[in-house]
Design an enzyme around this catalytic site. Structure first.
Site, short mmCIF file in Angstrom:
data_model
loop_
_atom_site.label_atom_id
_atom_site.label_comp_id
_atom_site.label_asym_id
_atom_site.label_seq_id
_atom_site.Cartn_x
_atom_site.Cartn_y
_atom_site.Cartn_z
CE LYS A 120 -8.01 15.25 -77.09
NZ LYS A 120 -7.62 15.76 -78.78
CG ASP B 196 -8.59 7.25 -89.46
OD1 ASP B 196 -7.69 8.41 -89.17
OD2 ASP B 196 -9.23 6.25 -88.50
CG HIS B 197 -6.94 13.51 -90.30
ND1 HIS B 197 -7.10 12.76 -88.79
CD2 HIS B 197 -5.05 13.82 -89.23
CE1 HIS B 197 -7.08 13.20 -87.88
NE2 HIS B 197 -5.34 14.05 -88.02
CD GLU C 245 -3.76 15.10 -79.60
OE1 GLU C 245 -5.23 15.06 -78.84
OE2 GLU C 245 -4.39 15.83 -81.00
CE LYS D 71 -1.76 12.39 -88.14
NZ LYS D 71 -1.29 14.20 -88.57
CG ASP E 83 -11.46 12.76 -80.05
OD1 ASP E 83 -12.00 12.39 -81.23
OD2 ASP E 83 -10.19 13.04 -80.18
CG HIS F 37 -7.23 8.93 -85.87
ND1 HIS F 37 -7.73 9.29 -86.75
CD2 HIS F 37 -7.68 9.91 -84.79
CE1 HIS F 37 -8.63 10.21 -86.61
NE2 HIS F 37 -8.18 10.84 -85.12
C1 BG6 Z 1 -8.98 13.70 -84.31
C2 BG6 Z 1 -9.22 14.60 -83.08
O1 BG6 Z 1 -9.68 12.87 -84.99
O2 BG6 Z 1 -7.42 13.85 -84.32
C3 BG6 Z 1 -8.53 15.52 -82.02
O3 BG6 Z 1 -10.45 14.22 -82.62
C4 BG6 Z 1 -7.19 14.69 -81.77
O4 BG6 Z 1 -8.78 15.15 -80.32
C5 BG6 Z 1 -6.71 15.20 -84.09
O5 BG6 Z 1 -6.90 16.01 -81.44
C6 BG6 Z 1 -4.58 14.92 -84.11
O6 BG6 Z 1 -5.31 14.87 -85.40
P1 BG6 Z 1 -3.23 15.38 -85.49
O7 BG6 Z 1 -3.55 15.22 -87.03
O8 BG6 Z 1 -3.08 16.71 -84.86
O9 BG6 Z 1 -2.40 13.80 -84.60
#
Ligand code: BG6
Length: 511
Positions: free
Chosen positions: A359, A194-195, A233, A199, A253, A258
């Site tokens: 979005k 989970d990126h 976003e 962060k 998503d 996240h």
């Molecule tokens: C991804 C989603 O996991 O995270 C995308 O699939 C989203 O829809 C993105 O835009 C956002 O990541 P970050 O790091 O740019 O906030």
């Protein structure tokens, strides 16, 4: 003055990343080009990449090593936070090779095994890190074929799997995937990415809370009125993204993973230790305490879903969600969600967590704000008959402009007792003089170190799906689904999201 051993705070709490061969499935995709290879290159530039690391890109398209490297280089030039240095790239890219095969072809895995064995004989590390960066429909095939080819075990080194999101599309599919993964790799060698957890500011949440007594003693329902988590976003469905997104939507998503991860870090109890399971045990407890909804109507009261319509973003006209490339013109997929989450435990009883993501909003940014209760209105403002002032707000800026600020009141200089809002602000860039590493840099190193603290555990993912499923069911399976709201692209979302706040003087914080 005595030397302070903690002054540089170089408390190495982590295991040491070990060299390995990193096999990336889905090597011709966007994730590999935009995130994984630039992350490795950045680590190389900082001298943090374990010596002798090798990368094998596994994908369907016909390519040789050179063509593969060229494609990677073009994107690296565009996105690397370190800038692109041709000499360093030449050196780094020599460790990258390409292996062409479909994900379903067993022979492709047999030849991969031969290649890896050959590399090992030539001195490459026996450790193997398999990164599933392909489309999720291939995860099962890749895992089962790794097992069939005997690539999931080794007598000479470790074998691990990193699994990208989406980890399932609901509880049932996540459970299935967990079964498949854990049949091939033990949980201790499974790393679900989970990126957001990688962060820098997300990692700092635990430090802020548990290394600063000041905040932690006030971190409960006696002092906190409510919490807000916003992820805004600019992006819409550029680059053909609509194909994936229209089957997913904002809830699956970003909220399921996240944002519920950020919420867990904010709401968790102090862990008994900083081990992966110590931390994840506490996060799971939070997810298990999320109050479930009683009916579709109940969902409608606490969760707002919406789609953007045509609008103007930074002076440019953009289309509505249903007119986007690869989106169904009758789509009922949400590009925006706002919800009020209650946590049924002692610490948070009565404290709403307002969470939203959208979005095509006017700004890109993710932040968490902790809204403290008002001070008793008996002195300053009361003296002049003014209304009570809003409570203090602690803001954790996850991105961009990473930092933490505390909103307070101060007396304006002069003879009158005039109060004015002021801010104490901590900014990463000014305090540490350098930009934060990309999330994938930290996460790749952690996987090489075998440290799963910043990765989601099987039960964590499943508990989050359980929560999200009841909302998805109310939207898509009930006879009386809550309605889909609308907002023009470039606005801050639908008015219905403002109505989630019960008190008139409360509302979403502007980023
Ligand atoms: C991804 C989603 O996991 O995270 C995308 O699939 C989203 O829809 C993105 O835009 C956002 O990541 P970050 O790091 O740019 O906030």
């Amino acid at each position: 003055m005595e030397d302070n051993p903690f002054r540089e705070s170089d408390l190495s709490l982590r295991n040491h990343p070990e060299s390995c061969v990193l096999v990336i499935f889905g090597a011709t995709g966007d994730l590999t080009h935009r995130k994984l290879i630039p992350a490795l290159y950045n680590l190389a530039a900082d001298g943090d990449l374990p010596a002798g690391l090798r990368v094998v890109g596994f994908a369907r398209r016909e390519k040789d090593d050179e063509v593969f490297r060229e494609g990677l280089k073009e994107l690296n030039k565009e996105v690397s936070r370190q800038g692109h240095d041709e000499d360093l790239w030449e050196q780094f890219s020599q460790s990258v090779t390409y292996h062409q095969s479909t994900f379903t072809d067993e022979d492709g895995y047999a030849t991969l095994k031969e290649k890896l064995d050959e590399m090992e004989k030539d001195g490459a590390s026996p450790n193997r890190l398999y990164y599933l960066a392909s489309a999720p429909e291939f995860f099962d095939d890749i895992l089962l074929n790794l097992k069939k080819a005997g690539l999931n075990k080794s007598d000479t080194g470790w074998c691990r799997a990193v699994v990208e999101k989406p980890f399932g599309t609901d509880l049932a599919t996540a459970q299935h995937l967990n079964e498949v993964v854990n049949d091939v790799f033990p949980e201790s060698e499974t790393f679900r990415i989970d990126h957001y957890l990688g962060k820098e500011t997300a990692q700092n949440i635990m430090v802020l809370r548990f290394a600063n007594h000041l905040f932690e003693v006030l971190w409960n329902n006696r002092f906190i009125d409510h919490v807000q988590i916003t992820c805004a976003e600019h992006l819409g469905m550029e680059g053909g993204r609509g194909g994936y997104y229209d089957k997913s939507g904002a809830m699956r998503d970003m909220i399921q993973n996240h944002l519920l991860q950020l919420l867990s870090l904010i709401a968790m109890e102090p862990p008994t230790d900083l081990s992966a399971d110590g931390v994840r045990d506490e996060k799971v407890k939070v997810l298990k305490s999320l109050r479930h909804f009683k009916s579709a109507e109940d969902v409608g009261q606490s969760v707002v879903r919406a789609q953007y319509t045509a609008g103007t973003l930074n002076g440019t006209e953009v289309s509505g969600y249903r007119d986007e490339d690869r989106v169904n013109p009758d789509s009922v997929t949400e590009s925006y969600v706002a919800l009020k989450i209650m946590i049924d435990n002692w610490r948070w009883e009565g404290v709403p967590f307002y969470v939203r993501m959208g979005k095509r909003l006017p700004k890109k940014g993710t932040e968490i704000s902790i809204h403290y209760k008002q001070a008793p209105n008996v002195l300053f403002n009361a003296a002049v008959g003014a209304e009570a002032m809003p409570g203090n707000v602690l803001v954790i800026r996850i991105q961009p402009n990473e930092g933490i600020s505390l909103g307070m009141r101060s007396k304006r200089p002069g003879p009158a007792a005039t109060l004015q809002p002021v801010k104490m602000d901590f900014n990463y860039q000014t305090s540490f003089g350098k930009s934060s590493p990309e999330a994938y840099e930290r996460l790749l190193l952690d996987a090489m170190a075998g440290d799963a603290t910043l990765f989601a555990r099987a039960d964590e993912v499943e508990t989050a799906w359980e929560y999200v499923d009841q909302i998805e069911d109310a939207w898509h399976k009930s006879t009386n689904p809550p309605k889909m709201a609308e907002y023009p692209a470039g606005s801050w979302g639908p008015k219905e999201a403002d109505e989630l706040f019960e008190q008139d003087d409360h509302g979403w914080r502007r980023l």
